[in-house]
Design an enzyme around this catalytic site. Structure first.
Site, PDB file in Angstrom:
ATOM      1  N   HIS A 146      18.047  60.505 -22.561  1.00  0.00           N
ATOM      2  CA  HIS A 146      18.580  61.868 -23.316  1.00  0.00           C
ATOM      3  C   HIS A 146      19.306  61.563 -24.744  1.00  0.00           C
ATOM      4  O   HIS A 146      18.822  62.558 -25.670  1.00  0.00           O
ATOM      5  CB  HIS A 146      19.642  62.502 -22.460  1.00  0.00           C
ATOM      6  CG  HIS A 146      20.267  63.670 -22.865  1.00  0.00           C
ATOM      7  ND1 HIS A 146      20.041  64.822 -22.595  1.00  0.00           N
ATOM      8  CD2 HIS A 146      21.592  63.668 -23.716  1.00  0.00           C
ATOM      9  CE1 HIS A 146      20.874  65.492 -23.292  1.00  0.00           C
ATOM     10  NE2 HIS A 146      21.925  64.915 -24.038  1.00  0.00           N
ATOM     11  N   GLU A 147      19.869  60.677 -24.804  1.00  0.00           N
ATOM     12  CA  GLU A 147      20.702  60.478 -26.123  1.00  0.00           C
ATOM     13  C   GLU A 147      19.549  59.978 -27.369  1.00  0.00           C
ATOM     14  O   GLU A 147      19.908  60.484 -28.332  1.00  0.00           O
ATOM     15  CB  GLU A 147      21.486  59.415 -25.913  1.00  0.00           C
ATOM     16  CG  GLU A 147      22.927  59.698 -25.030  1.00  0.00           C
ATOM     17  CD  GLU A 147      23.506  61.026 -25.322  1.00  0.00           C
ATOM     18  OE1 GLU A 147      23.715  61.310 -26.524  1.00  0.00           O
ATOM     19  OE2 GLU A 147      24.093  61.773 -24.478  1.00  0.00           O
ATOM     20  N   HIS A 150      18.118  62.915 -28.818  1.00  0.00           N
ATOM     21  CA  HIS A 150      18.695  63.488 -30.018  1.00  0.00           C
ATOM     22  C   HIS A 150      18.537  62.713 -31.394  1.00  0.00           C
ATOM     23  O   HIS A 150      18.577  63.424 -32.291  1.00  0.00           O
ATOM     24  CB  HIS A 150      20.460  63.374 -29.712  1.00  0.00           C
ATOM     25  CG  HIS A 150      20.628  64.328 -28.717  1.00  0.00           C
ATOM     26  ND1 HIS A 150      20.754  65.492 -28.851  1.00  0.00           N
ATOM     27  CD2 HIS A 150      21.693  63.998 -27.628  1.00  0.00           C
ATOM     28  CE1 HIS A 150      21.402  66.101 -27.997  1.00  0.00           C
ATOM     29  NE2 HIS A 150      21.923  65.206 -27.210  1.00  0.00           N
ATOM     30  N   GLU A 221      20.483  70.180 -26.574  1.00  0.00           N
ATOM     31  CA  GLU A 221      20.737  69.580 -25.260  1.00  0.00           C
ATOM     32  C   GLU A 221      19.650  69.971 -24.371  1.00  0.00           C
ATOM     33  O   GLU A 221      19.343  68.797 -23.708  1.00  0.00           O
ATOM     34  CB  GLU A 221      22.257  70.201 -24.728  1.00  0.00           C
ATOM     35  CG  GLU A 221      23.415  69.677 -25.644  1.00  0.00           C
ATOM     36  CD  GLU A 221      23.515  68.073 -25.735  1.00  0.00           C
ATOM     37  OE1 GLU A 221      23.239  67.412 -24.914  1.00  0.00           O
ATOM     38  OE2 GLU A 221      24.234  67.892 -26.944  1.00  0.00           O
TER      39      GLU A 221
END
Length: 327
Positions: A146-147, A150, A221
Site C-alpha cells: 500500500h505505502e 503512494h 488511499e
C-alpha cells in the site's frame, strides 16, 4: 488492467485536473473583477509563485522535519534486529517493480505506516514500533505494498499540486478583503464594501476546496489499497486483516459497534466459523476476521467519510473484495 482499477485511476486523474482548473478559473475571474485584468492576473501569478516556492521548500525538507517529530531511525540490510523489515520492503518493491526506498522505524506510540520523501531526502517508507508488533509478516507486506503504491503513483506530488488551490484562493481572498477594507479595489473604490464581502466569500470558498482535497486524498488511499491487492501475493486478504487489526487497536469496541449498526450480532456471527483466538495475539485474528466480514456486509452512505482523509473502512474492505473477485 482491471476495469475497476482503470476507472479509479481515471477518476482520480480527472478529479485532480478538474479541481486545479476550477480553482484557477475562480481565482482569475474574481481577481479580474476585483482589481482589473492587468493587476488581477499579476496578483494571481505572484500568489502562485509565492505558494509554489513555499510548498516546494516544505516538500524538499519535510522528510527531515518528519524525522525529528517521529524520531525515525533508518533500517539497513545488516541491522541486527530489524534487517527482516528491510527484506520485507525489498520484497514488496520487487513485486511493484520500483526502486528500493529507504526504510525507517518511527518511535511513536501508535500503529501506523507512511510513505514520504523528496528529491533531496529520497523516497522513504516508515513503520511505527506498535504496527510491527500488531501485524504478522504477511500483513506487513500488504501494508508495504500500500505505502509503495503512494510512492509509485507520486501521491506526494499530486497532493502538493492539488493543495495549491485552497491556498491560492485563501490568499486571494485575504488580499481582496484588505483591498475592500481600505478602498483599494482599482477603479472600483466605490464598491469597497462589496469587494470586502467578496474577499470574505473567497476565504470561505478556500475552506470548501479543502473538502475536495480530502476527496482526492481518499481516492489516492483507495488506489494505494488496489496497488497492494494487485501486486503483493495475498495482498487483498492480508490488507483487509491489517485494516481490521489497526481499527481494533485504536478502538477495541469497533467490532461490537459495527455489529450493532448492521444488526449482525446474531445472524452474521452464526454464519462465521473461526479458530479460537490465541492468548498471545495482541489483537486476535478471530476478532479481526469477524470485523472484516461485518464490513463486507456494511451499507455505507456516500457521505459517511465526507470529513475524513481516508475512505470509510467498510468501503476499503469492499473495494478489496471486488478486486479479489476480478483477479
Amino acid at each position: 488492467m482491471n476495469l475497476t482499477v482503470l476507472r479509479l485511476k481515471l477518476s482520480m486523474l480527472m478529479a485532480s485536473i478538474g479541481i486545479i482548473l476550477l480553482g484557477l478559473a475562480i481565482g482569475l475571474i474574481v481577481a479580474k473583477l476585483a482589481f482589473g485584468a492587468t493587476i488581477g492576473i499579476s496578483l494571481i501569478m505572484g500568489l502562485l509563485t509565492f505558494i509554489i516556492i513555499l510548498n516546494v521548500i516544505q516538500w524538499l525538507f519535510g522528510p527531515y522535519l518528519i524525522q525529528a517529530i517521529y524520531h525515525t531511525v533508518e533500517v539497513t540490510p545488516t541491522d541486527p534486529q530489524y534487517s527482516w523489515l528491510y527484506s520485507l520492503v525489498s520484497e514488496a518493491a520487487y513485486y511493484n517493480k520500483i526502486q528500493m526506498p529507504k526504510v525507517f522505524i518511527a518511535n511513536v506510540p501508535f500503529p501506523n505506516a507512511f510513505a514520504y520523501g523528496s528529491p533531496i531526502a529520497g523516497k522513504r517508507i516508515a513503520f511505527t514500533m506498535p504496527i510491527l508488533k500488531l501485524l504478522n509478516r504477511e500483513e506487513l507486506l500488504a501494508v508495504a505494498g500500500h505505502e509503495l503504491g503512494h510512492l509509485k503513483h507520486r501521491d506526494v506530488e499530486v497532493m502538493l499540486a492539488v493543495g495549491l488551490i485552497p491556498a491560492l484562493i485563501f490568499y486571494l481572498g485575504y488580499w481582496i478583503f484588505w483591498g475592500g477594507l481600505f478602498g483599494e479595489g482599482g477603479n472600483r473604490n466605490n464598491n469597497g464594501g462589496l469587494i470586502l464581502l467578496v474577499g470574505l466569500a473567497m476565504v470561505a470558498v478556500s475552506y470548501l476546496f479543502q473538502f475536495l482535497v480530502l476527496f482526492i486524498n481518499r481516492m489516492r488511499e483507495a488506489y494505494a489499497d488496489v496497488n497492494s491487492a494487485t501486486t503483493v501475493p495475498g495482498g487483498a486478504e492480508n490488507l483487509q486483516m491489517a485494516l481490521a487489526k489497526l481499527t481494533l487497536a485504536t478502538d477495541p469496541n469497533a467490532l461490537e459497534k459495527y455489529k450493532k449498526k448492521q444488526g449482525a450480532t446474531g445472524q452474521l456471527s452464526s454464519m462465521l466459523f473461526f479458530n479460537s483466538p490465541s492468548p498471545d495475539e495482541e489483537i486476535p485474528a478471530y476478532n479481526a476476521q469477524q470485523l472484516v466480514e461485518v464490513w463486507k456486509h456494511t451499507k455505507v452512505s456516500a457521505f459517511s467519510d465526507f470529513f475524513m482523509d481516508h475512505p470509510h473502512p467498510a468501503k476499503r474492505i469492499q473495494l478489496l473484495e471486488k478486486i479479489k473477485r476480478n483477479m
